[in-house]
Every structure is written in C-alpha cells, then in structure tokens.
Design an enzyme around this catalytic site. Structure first.
Site, short mmCIF file in Angstrom:
data_model
loop_
_atom_site.label_atom_id
_atom_site.label_comp_id
_atom_site.label_asym_id
_atom_site.label_seq_id
_atom_site.Cartn_x
_atom_site.Cartn_y
_atom_site.Cartn_z
N THR A 95 1.25 -1.34 0.08
CA THR A 95 0.19 0.03 0.36
C THR A 95 0.90 1.46 -0.36
O THR A 95 1.68 1.52 1.16
CB THR A 95 -1.07 0.27 1.62
N LYS A 170 -7.54 1.02 -2.69
CA LYS A 170 -6.69 0.56 -1.19
C LYS A 170 -6.67 1.68 0.18
O LYS A 170 -7.01 1.68 0.39
CB LYS A 170 -5.51 0.27 -1.72
#
Length: 291
Positions: A95, A170
C-alpha cells in the site's frame, strides 16, 4: 517452472510467499533471513538483496511498508528494477501513495517491465491460504499476462482500471477503516465511562446498523483489551490514512474533514503505541486528560 521473486516477508508477505511455494513456483525471497528460514526449508532461495532476488524472475512481487521502502527495493542501489529481465512482471502489492504508484510504474516501464498495481485486502490468515482480494490497476492485456502469478495469492480480482486505480481504491478502503475503528474506540470509551453493561453494548453493536466488518472484528477486542494476534498496527494505519488524505486534497481541492480527523487520531495512536495492534486506540481515548 515459473519463477517468482518475493520481496518483503512481514505479516502478509510471509504467507503470500508461501502460497507461491505451495503452487509449485520457483521462489526467491528477500528480507531479514530470520523471517525466511521456514520458507527456505520449504524450498525457497534466500537472496542477498532485492536485485539478487529479481535476477531471472518472471515476476517480482513486493509487499513492503511504505513509499520509501518501495522506492528502495525497486530502484535503490540493490533494487530489483536494476536486474529484472525485460518483460518481467512488476507486481506491487504494497500500500503506497497514489503518486508513488504512478512514478514507480513509469520508472519500471521505462526499464521494460510490466507494472501491475495490486494492493490487497484481507487478514494474514487469508494471505497464508491464497484468499486475498486483489485491487488491480493495469492495462487489461497486462492483467491477463499477470493472472497466473496472481492466482496463488488471491481468490478475487477487482480490476479498477489503469495503473494507479487499484491504489486509489485501497487508500479509500483503508481511510474508511481508520474512521470506523477510531469512531468505535470513542463510542466504546463513552459506554465504559457511562457505566453501561459492555456485554449488552457488544450485542447491540453486532446487531445494529454500524456493524461493519472492522467494527465486528475490533469491538470485542477493545472491550477485552486483548490485542493479541495483531494484524495491522497504528503506524501502518496512520500511513495509509495520510496517503489517502493527501490524494483527497488533490482530487477534491479541499482537506477532507472526517479523513483529516482520522489522520490526527492515528498520529496520536502512532505516538502512543506505534507497533501495537490498532485496536489499542481505545486505551489512548480512555486516558484521563490533564485539566
């Protein structure tokens, strides 16, 4: 036999690397050797550096903490991008910020690699059994090329569009999670200080309209002050929420009020207990304030 380089063996990456071994892939791994010993015993090759891991790999998969770590393992002095063969898949499961995803994609594409923006959702147990949800940003043809290398780690692929779009979702997902968890901690702290029956509170939360998966997972742990089996730390949640708010400021041309409050809350939680499970947020909120 397809060959994968896996870089980053944390709570999620370790299980993901194991899935490639279970699927019959040849696997090279890089992280501190202590994290790799059981994978080596199962047939993985321990690499001395990301560059070493990437040599000859058909796909390089990374699962590291943040933009800085990603930059280092891909483009640093011993980065995977320096030795990866032309045409190899660069699968970024970390991420990272949206801008980093775009910049890294260009840098690796310029080196002849095929970049797949592929952050994931799911807990470590899902990572270990190949049941993650993969949030993909890639050209359709590139995704089709990557599918055999995504199948061992994910049971669901959500293709949001071109490179960067998987990371956008995300960041949205993790920002909403930050808001849910911080709000839950405040609500439970209020209930405790008001003297409510916490067993009844938990029952009511579980059957109520605010019962998101994050709330259902963390409410009992917060009430019990049981943070064992930590899957996501306050420091990581703060990082993700901050990346999301930075993106929101660019897209909305204003600072998001709720998101900014979540970042502030997690900044305090990061200082309070950076490496503990994020559910420990309730102890920070429950502390008496001076004055």
């Amino acid at each position: 036999m397809p060959h994968v380089a896996f870089i980053g063996l944390g709570r999620m990456g370790h299980g993901m690397a194991g899935c490639y071994l279970e699927a019959g892939f040849s696997v090279a791994v890089w992280n501190r050797r202590a994290k790799a010993e059981d994978l080596i015993a199962r047939g993985a090759r321990w690499a001395a550096s990301p560059a070493d891991a990437a040599e000859g790999a058909d796909a390089i998969v990374t699962m590291v903490a943040d933009d800085e770590a990603s930059q280092t393992v891909w483009l640093g002095i011993d980065g995977a991008g320096r030795t990866a063969k032309a045409g190899a898949l660069a699968i970024q499961c970390s991420t990272v910020s949206h801008q980093h995803a775009l910049d890294l994609a260009k840098a690796l594409q310029d080196r002849g690699l095929t970049y797949i923006d592929c952050p994931v959702t799911g807990l470590p147990d899902a990572a270990a059994c190949g049941k993650l949800t993969l949030l993909v940003g890639a050209d359709t043809a590139d995704l089709d090329k990557a599918r055999p290398f995504l199948a061992p780690i994910g049971s669901t692929i959500r293709h949001f569009g071109p490179v960067g779009s998987g990371t956008v979702y995300k960041l949205i997902n993790n920002l909403m999670g930050a808001i849910h968890i911080a709000g839950l901690a405040e609500g439970l702290a209020i209930a405790e200080h008001a003297g409510l029956d916490m067993k009844l509170v938990l029952e009511s939360i579980a059957s109520g309209v605010a019962a998101s998966p994050q709330v259902l997972r963390h409410a009992p742990r917060m009430v019990a002050r049981d943070y064992s089996g930590a899957s996501f730390t306050a420091a990581l949640r703060h990082k993700d929420a901050a990346y999301a708010v930075r993106l929101a400021e660019q897209l909305l041309q204003a600072r998001p009020l709720v998101g900014a409050a979540a970042v502030e809350a997690y900044e305090k939680a990061k200082a309070f207990a950076p490496d503990d499970d994020e559910a420990k947020m309730i102890e920070l909120i429950s502390q008496p304030r001076d004055g």
